[in-house]
Design a protein around this motif. Structure first.
Motif, PDB file in Angstrom:
ATOM      1  N   THR A 381       0.996  -3.387 -56.419  1.00 39.25           N
ATOM      2  CA  THR A 381       0.995  -4.196 -55.204  1.00 39.25           C
ATOM      3  C   THR A 381      -0.424  -4.607 -54.833  1.00 39.25           C
ATOM      4  OG1 THR A 381       2.969  -3.071 -54.400  1.00 39.25           O
ATOM      5  CG2 THR A 381       1.621  -4.201 -52.760  1.00 39.25           C
ATOM      6  N   ILE A 382      -0.553  -5.853 -54.352  1.00 40.87           N
ATOM      7  CA  ILE A 382      -1.868  -6.319 -53.908  1.00 40.87           C
ATOM      8  C   ILE A 382      -1.879  -6.656 -52.424  1.00 40.87           C
ATOM      9  CG2 ILE A 382      -2.614  -7.166 -56.152  1.00 40.87           C
ATOM     10  CD1 ILE A 382      -1.750  -9.952 -55.333  1.00 40.87           C
ATOM     11  N   ARG A 383      -0.711  -6.941 -51.813  1.00 41.95           N
ATOM     12  CA  ARG A 383      -0.642  -7.261 -50.389  1.00 41.95           C
ATOM     13  C   ARG A 383       0.568  -6.579 -49.766  1.00 41.95           C
ATOM     14  NH1 ARG A 383      -4.810 -10.970 -48.282  1.00 41.95           N
ATOM     15  NH2 ARG A 383      -5.661 -11.977 -50.121  1.00 41.95           N
ATOM     16  N   THR A 384       0.411  -6.074 -48.539  1.00 39.39           N
ATOM     17  CA  THR A 384       1.537  -5.511 -47.795  1.00 39.39           C
ATOM     18  C   THR A 384       1.413  -5.924 -46.330  1.00 39.39           C
ATOM     19  OG1 THR A 384       0.375  -3.456 -47.253  1.00 39.39           O
ATOM     20  CG2 THR A 384       1.659  -3.477 -49.297  1.00 39.39           C
ATOM     21  N   GLY A 385       2.507  -5.812 -45.593  1.00 38.25           N
ATOM     22  CA  GLY A 385       2.449  -6.112 -44.165  1.00 38.25           C
ATOM     23  C   GLY A 385       3.815  -6.042 -43.507  1.00 38.25           C
ATOM     24  N   CYS A 394       6.928  -6.509 -46.178  1.00 40.36           N
ATOM     25  CA  CYS A 394       6.840  -7.214 -47.464  1.00 40.36           C
ATOM     26  C   CYS A 394       5.680  -6.670 -48.273  1.00 40.36           C
ATOM     27  CB  CYS A 394       6.675  -8.724 -47.254  1.00 40.36           C
ATOM     28  SG  CYS A 394       4.995  -9.239 -46.835  1.00 40.36           S
ATOM     29  N   CYS A 395       5.802  -6.811 -49.588  1.00 44.47           N
ATOM     30  CA  CYS A 395       4.689  -6.504 -50.481  1.00 44.47           C
ATOM     31  C   CYS A 395       4.741  -7.482 -51.645  1.00 44.47           C
ATOM     32  CB  CYS A 395       4.745  -5.057 -50.980  1.00 44.47           C
ATOM     33  SG  CYS A 395       6.226  -4.642 -51.904  1.00 44.47           S
ATOM     34  N   SER A 396       3.586  -7.894 -52.100  1.00 46.50           N
ATOM     35  CA  SER A 396       3.505  -8.786 -53.261  1.00 46.50           C
ATOM     36  C   SER A 396       2.716  -8.073 -54.344  1.00 46.50           C
ATOM     37  CB  SER A 396       2.837 -10.112 -52.888  1.00 46.50           C
ATOM     38  OG  SER A 396       1.498  -9.900 -52.485  1.00 46.50           O
ATOM     39  N   ASP A 397       3.113  -8.307 -55.609  1.00 40.65           N
ATOM     40  CA  ASP A 397       2.460  -7.600 -56.705  1.00 40.65           C
ATOM     41  C   ASP A 397       1.734  -8.571 -57.623  1.00 40.65           C
ATOM     42  OD1 ASP A 397       4.326  -8.742 -58.461  1.00 40.65           O
ATOM     43  OD2 ASP A 397       5.701  -7.064 -58.268  1.00 40.65           O
ATOM     44  N   VAL A 398       1.060  -8.009 -58.620  1.00 40.60           N
ATOM     45  CA  VAL A 398       0.218  -8.814 -59.507  1.00 40.60           C
ATOM     46  C   VAL A 398       1.045  -9.721 -60.407  1.00 40.60           C
ATOM     47  CG1 VAL A 398      -1.659  -7.148 -59.510  1.00 40.60           C
ATOM     48  CG2 VAL A 398       0.156  -6.936 -61.206  1.00 40.60           C
ATOM     49  N   ASP A 399       2.331  -9.458 -60.534  1.00 37.86           N
ATOM     50  CA  ASP A 399       3.199 -10.296 -61.370  1.00 37.86           C
ATOM     51  C   ASP A 399       3.741 -11.508 -60.615  1.00 37.86           C
ATOM     52  OD1 ASP A 399       2.944  -8.631 -63.576  1.00 37.86           O
ATOM     53  OD2 ASP A 399       4.548  -7.316 -62.869  1.00 37.86           O
ATOM     54  N   GLY A 400       3.417 -11.638 -59.343  1.00 37.57           N
ATOM     55  CA  GLY A 400       3.851 -12.795 -58.587  1.00 37.57           C
ATOM     56  C   GLY A 400       5.091 -12.570 -57.762  1.00 37.57           C
ATOM     57  N   GLN A 401       5.671 -11.373 -57.765  1.00 41.51           N
ATOM     58  CA  GLN A 401       6.872 -11.111 -56.983  1.00 41.51           C
ATOM     59  C   GLN A 401       6.526 -10.734 -55.548  1.00 41.51           C
ATOM     60  OE1 GLN A 401       9.198  -8.146 -59.050  1.00 41.51           O
ATOM     61  NE2 GLN A 401      10.564  -9.712 -59.802  1.00 41.51           N
ATOM     62  N   ILE A 402       7.387 -11.160 -54.641  1.00 40.75           N
ATOM     63  CA  ILE A 402       7.311 -10.720 -53.249  1.00 40.75           C
ATOM     64  C   ILE A 402       8.594  -9.958 -52.953  1.00 40.75           C
ATOM     65  CG2 ILE A 402       7.131 -11.412 -50.845  1.00 40.75           C
ATOM     66  CD1 ILE A 402       5.817 -13.976 -51.811  1.00 40.75           C
ATOM     67  N   ARG A 403       8.466  -8.722 -52.529  1.00 34.96           N
ATOM     68  CA  ARG A 403       9.630  -7.914 -52.177  1.00 34.96           C
ATOM     69  C   ARG A 403       9.643  -7.722 -50.666  1.00 34.96           C
ATOM     70  NH1 ARG A 403       7.747  -6.241 -57.097  1.00 34.96           N
ATOM     71  NH2 ARG A 403       9.297  -5.756 -58.678  1.00 34.96           N
ATOM     72  N   VAL A 404      10.789  -7.950 -50.074  1.00 37.27           N
ATOM     73  CA  VAL A 404      10.924  -7.856 -48.616  1.00 37.27           C
ATOM     74  C   VAL A 404      11.962  -6.784 -48.283  1.00 37.27           C
ATOM     75  CG1 VAL A 404      11.504  -9.068 -46.490  1.00 37.27           C
ATOM     76  CG2 VAL A 404      10.317 -10.271 -48.315  1.00 37.27           C
ATOM     77  N   TYR A 405      11.605  -5.908 -47.369  1.00 39.47           N
ATOM     78  CA  TYR A 405      12.514  -4.867 -46.902  1.00 39.47           C
ATOM     79  C   TYR A 405      12.869  -5.139 -45.446  1.00 39.47           C
ATOM     80  CZ  TYR A 405      10.919  -2.230 -50.962  1.00 39.47           C
ATOM     81  OH  TYR A 405      10.616  -1.838 -52.241  1.00 39.47           O
ATOM     82  N   GLU A 406      14.076  -4.782 -45.072  1.00 40.51           N
ATOM     83  CA  GLU A 406      14.470  -4.829 -43.673  1.00 40.51           C
ATOM     84  C   GLU A 406      14.447  -3.419 -43.109  1.00 40.51           C
ATOM     85  OE1 GLU A 406      17.949  -6.564 -40.749  1.00 40.51           O
ATOM     86  OE2 GLU A 406      18.458  -5.953 -42.776  1.00 40.51           O
ATOM     87  N   VAL A 407      13.717  -3.222 -42.015  1.00 44.43           N
ATOM     88  CA  VAL A 407      13.661  -1.943 -41.322  1.00 44.43           C
ATOM     89  C   VAL A 407      14.317  -2.174 -39.978  1.00 44.43           C
ATOM     90  CG1 VAL A 407      12.156  -0.094 -40.527  1.00 44.43           C
ATOM     91  CG2 VAL A 407      11.481  -1.496 -42.468  1.00 44.43           C
ATOM     92  N   SER A 408      15.577  -1.756 -39.821  1.00 47.25           N
ATOM     93  CA  SER A 408      16.352  -2.164 -38.651  1.00 47.25           C
ATOM     94  C   SER A 408      17.229  -1.039 -38.149  1.00 47.25           C
ATOM     95  CB  SER A 408      17.222  -3.383 -39.001  1.00 47.25           C
ATOM     96  OG  SER A 408      18.085  -3.684 -37.933  1.00 47.25           O
ATOM     97  N   ARG A 409      17.400  -0.978 -36.829  1.00 46.52           N
ATOM     98  CA  ARG A 409      18.330  -0.028 -36.228  1.00 46.52           C
ATOM     99  C   ARG A 409      19.592  -0.732 -35.728  1.00 46.52           C
ATOM    100  NH1 ARG A 409      13.328   2.329 -34.938  1.00 46.52           N
ATOM    101  NH2 ARG A 409      13.278   4.579 -35.195  1.00 46.52           N
ATOM    102  N   ASN A 410      19.751  -2.009 -36.038  1.00 54.71           N
ATOM    103  CA  ASN A 410      20.830  -2.786 -35.430  1.00 54.71           C
ATOM    104  C   ASN A 410      22.009  -3.055 -36.352  1.00 54.71           C
ATOM    105  OD1 ASN A 410      19.337  -3.042 -33.056  1.00 54.71           O
ATOM    106  ND2 ASN A 410      18.169  -4.729 -33.920  1.00 54.71           N
ATOM    107  N   ALA A 411      21.761  -3.406 -37.588  1.00 54.39           N
ATOM    108  CA  ALA A 411      22.847  -3.827 -38.477  1.00 54.39           C
ATOM    109  C   ALA A 411      22.539  -3.412 -39.899  1.00 54.39           C
ATOM    110  CB  ALA A 411      23.034  -5.345 -38.403  1.00 54.39           C
ATOM    111  N   PRO A 412      23.569  -3.109 -40.688  1.00 57.53           N
ATOM    112  CA  PRO A 412      23.319  -2.714 -42.074  1.00 57.53           C
ATOM    113  C   PRO A 412      22.821  -3.879 -42.911  1.00 57.53           C
ATOM    114  CG  PRO A 412      25.655  -3.001 -41.700  1.00 57.53           C
ATOM    115  CD  PRO A 412      24.990  -3.126 -40.362  1.00 57.53           C
ATOM    116  N   LYS A 413      22.067  -3.558 -43.945  1.00 60.59           N
ATOM    117  CA  LYS A 413      21.548  -4.570 -44.864  1.00 60.59           C
ATOM    118  C   LYS A 413      21.744  -4.074 -46.283  1.00 60.59           C
ATOM    119  CE  LYS A 413      19.078  -8.345 -45.794  1.00 60.59           C
ATOM    120  NZ  LYS A 413      19.440  -9.692 -45.389  1.00 60.59           N
TER     121      LYS A 413
END
Length: 463
Positions: A381-385, A394-413
């Protein structure tokens, strides 16, 4: 006598045929009864297995909830959904079925109160070439470096403002929170030292050009009403310089007793610095006082949560320390698990979830209160936030992927994942209010992603 013999043969043949027919019928009846019994036994066994599976899923959901582990909510909800799909098949009275539905509903309501963390679809910006680009805080404009700094309107890509760079290379661009000021780091050649420039976009004039080695540029997060923000940057091996936009002639400098590797505002007039020292030094540049908070090894990264006034520090040993500045800088937790330098830490706005990236090749999400690891991602990973509402990470890696996580107390994901490598990104950033993410990579587009629909909302060409 022949007739009598013939009649006898016919009689005995008829009797034998009748006897054999009777035996055959009895065999058929017996086999039919056996088949029916086997079918009923199979039906009973299947019904019992479905009921046992129903009970197992219900107890699994209860166990997932009762263990109090953050991030297990989706497992409980999936188990309850599977149990609910089985319920109509079960043999029971209407009253019993109604009671079971109520139990499932009540358990689902209890589970929804837990924190859930799930991977959303991977976001894949297309291959694009530019030096640096960033959106302002409201995504109304973006700044991009291509021989000059261009300020463009996001809605229609209209050029609003152009700032000459004199053929310099911008390696970093930052908008102030109010969007009025733009700070850039430049260098003429890759081997040359870097310097910082500050531009007043409202008055279209240059405020500062500091010819010095520069890194770690950041604006103060929350300027007082009607006052210009501060800008801080590392201007020497152990020196931090603070520039006040309200007073272009005033530069405040502080020399630390160690080589500074990272800095972060931890208040409007306070800066935390980490580096070649087993501590985080907090400098109050209004009074020039410094407070030192011990950590287990050299500090490599730092982040601050304005809402909770917590500061997190990643160390060279792999440990992460979180302090509460509201409690006289009390250390509230120490997170262990990485086995190499932690070069990035990010606190969620409420200070409850922390993301870290280390040279051991992992990015991890932590529950600060429980001091537990929630998720681990094996990637460079090179960027997170975090988004400003704390819902997305989210985090982005050196291969060009962006992975996004949902951190929520309201609804399932539910969990989604895409595995296609693309070119490296220069930056990713969240919209402050809407579920949108901007991504800029080393090619000719800037992409604005709609996280809810998992699609590109807007594609801006930069050629």
């Amino acid at each position: 006598s022949c007739i009598v013999l013939l009649l006898a043969v016919i009689f005995f043949g008829t009797v034998n045929f009748a006897w054999r027919t009777r035996e055959l019928n009895e065999d058929l009846i017996t086999k039919g009864l056996q088949t029916e019994r086997a079918r009923k036994a199979e039906h009973v066994a299947y019904a019992d297995s479905r009921y046992n599976l129903y009970q197992s899923l219900y107890r699994q959901a209860q166990a997932e909830r009762r263990n109090q582990l953050t991030g297990r909510r989706d497992h409980s909800l999936d188990a309850l959904a599977a149990a609910a799909s089985i319920l109509p098949e079960l043999t029971m009275s209407a009253a019993e079925r109604s009671r079971e539905r109520l139990l499932l509903r009540n358990e689902a309501v209890a589970v929804l109160g837990q924190t859930g963390i799930a991977m959303a679809p991977s976001l894949m910006p297309e291959n694009l070439e530019t030096q640096s680009a960033v959106y302002d805080h409201d995504y109304a404009r973006y700044a991009i470096s291509r021989g000059r700094i261009e300020i463009r309107r996001t809605s229609d890509d209209e050029l609003i403002q152009a700032i000459p760079q004199h053929q310099l290379r911008a390696t970093d661009i930052r908008f102030s929170l109010d969007g009025r000021y733009l700070a850039t780091i430049h260098r003429r050649l890759p081997s040359d030292p870097r310097f910082v420039r500050v531009w007043d976009l409202q008055d279209d004039r240059s405020l500062l050009q500091a010819e010095t080695a520069v890194s770690g540029i950041c604006f103060s997060p929350h300027a007082e009403q009607g006052k210009a923000p501060h800008l801080a940057f590392i201007s020497g091996e152990s020196t931090i310089t603070v520039y006040k936009s309200s007073d272009p002639q005033q530069l405040i400098q502080h020399d630390f007793e160690f080589a500074v590797e990272g800095l972060e505002f931890v208040g409007e007039n306070r800066i935390g610095a980490v580096g070649d020292k087993s501590a985080i030094d907090v400098w109050s540049f209004g009074s020039d006082l410094t407070e030192s908070l011990p950590i287990s090894a050299r500090g490599r990264s730092i982040d601050w949560s304005p809402l909770t006034n917590r500061v997190a520090v990643g160390s060279q040993s792999g440990d992460i320390h979180v302090y509460d500045l509201n409690r006289k800088a009390e250390r509230i937790c120490e997170l262990t698990g990485h086995n190499d330098d932690v070069f990035t830490v990010s606190l969620s706005p409420d200070g409850e979830i922390l993301a870290s990236t280390a040279w051991d090749g992992t990015t991890r999400l932590w529950d600060v209160r429980a001091e537990r690891e929630l998720k681990r991602l094996e990637n460079e990973t090179i960027r997170t936030g975090f988004s400003e509402d704390g819902r997305y990470f989210c985090c982005s890696d050196v291969d060009g992927q962006i992975r996004v996580y949902e951190v929520s107390r309201n609804a399932p994901k539910r969990v989604y994942y895409g595995d296609r490598g693309l070119s490296r990104h220069n930056d990713v950033d969240f919209h402050p209010r809407n579920p949108q993410l901007a991504a800029v990579a080393t090619s000719a587009h800037v992409e604005l992603w709609d996280l809810r629909a998992n699609r590109i909302k807007q594609l801006v060409k930069t050629e």
